[in-house]
Design a protein around this motif. Sequence first.
Motif: not given
Length: 410
Positions: A5-7, A14-15, A29-34, A42-44
Motif C-alpha cells: 500500500t502507499p507509503n 530501502r523503498f 507493478t508499483y512505483s517506489a522511491i528509493e 518500478v517494482l514488479k
Amino acid sequence: MQIWTPNQNIQNQRFTIQKVIGSGGYGITYSAIEQRTGKTFVLKTLNHLQQTKPDFPEQQQKFVQEAFRLAKCHHPHIVEVHDVFQENQLWVMVMEYIDGQDLAEYIDQQGKLSEHEALCYVEQVGNALEYIHQRGFLHRDVKPNNILLRRTTKEAVLIDFGLAREFTTGRTGSMTSAKTEGYAPLEQYERRGNFGTYTDVYALAATLYSLLTGEVPFPANFRKTGIPLPPPQQFNSQISDRVNGAILQGMALQPQERTPTVLEFRKNLGLVSSGDPEVQLKSSVGMDYRQLRDLLAAGKWYEADEETARVMLAVAQREKEGWLRVEDIDNFPCEDLRIIDQLWVKYSNGRFGFSVQKRIYQSLGGTREYNKEIWQAFGDKVGWRKGGDWLYYRDITFDITAPEAHLPGG
C-alpha cells in the motif's frame, strides 16, 4: 499473500511504495522511491492471484528467469532491470521508471497516427526485437500497451517480458496459453505450436495495424473460421500500398506464409533496403546525408565526424550558434537521428554510433540526470578519458581501431 500500500516501506526501508501503476494476468507493478537516492523505480512482483495458486513456486521460478533474462539486455528500446531481491519470500524486480505513456493511451488521445510517426516507433521496437531474437528468446506479447513512449524524447521502449520464452525456430514446443486477442498469432492459441521469430513479427505487424487505424485487428482464431482480416487501408486511406501489403504479409495466418523475421518485415516496410542493407536516407526535413554516407563508406572518420556535427546543427537550425541545447536534442527529428546513427553503425561494423554509445552509457547506470561518476566511467569506457583526464578533440582517435563507441565525438 503480499499486497503493498502507499507509503509502505519494504526491503529494510530501502523503498517506499507510492502506488500501483499496472496489473495484468501475472504481475503487478508499483512505483517506489528509493530512500537513499530519492529516485523513482518500478517494482514488479507476481500479483495476488498468482500468489494464491498451488503452482506459485513454479511461477516464481519463471518470474526470476524473466528478471535475469532482462537484466542481461542492454538496449535503448528495452526497459532496464537494475536489481532483483526477495521480500518475505516474494521475488521482486527493480526496473527503471519511464516517465511517459503507453502507445495504447497515446493513440486513444491522438487518434490514428501518421505513417511516418508509426513507422518510427515500429522501427525502434523492431530493433529491440531483433536484439532479443539474437539472444534466443521471444517476447510473445508485443502490443501497444507494452510499448512506452518516453515523455521527453518520444522514444519507444518495449516492456513486460512476462511471456518471454526461449525458442528454437521451427521446433514444436509447449508454451503457456496466455495471449492478447488481436495481437497474438494462431500458434499462440495452440498448446503445442511451431514458434519462431515470425511469432513476434505477427504481433509487431498487428501493433502497426492498430497505430495506423485506431482499430484492434480481428483475432487470429476468428480469422481461422474464415473471417478475413480487413486491410488497414480500409480504415485509413492515407496508408501507402507498400505498408498496407507489409502489414498483411506480416499478419499472415499460417507461420509458413508469414514474413519470417523482423528484419524482413522492416525491409518490406521500406525501413531497410532489401538487397545490401543500405540505410534509407529519407530525412523528415529534407537534409542530404549522401556526403556523410560516402565519407563513412570511405573510412574517413575525422571528416565524417565533422560532417555529422554540420548536418545535426543544420537540422536543428543552430549553425550560427554552433552547439545544441537540451531542447534541440529532445526535439531532433527521430527519422534523421536514426539515419545518422545507422550510417555510423553500418560502416563501422557496429563499433560506432549514437545507439552504441547509449547502450554503454545506460549499462553503466546512466540516465538523463547528470551523474559525474557515471559520466567519467563512460568517458573511460569509450576512450574519451585517459589517466583520469578528458582528452581534447584533437586527441580523439579517428580510426576503426578506436574503442567501441569512441565515435562520433564532435
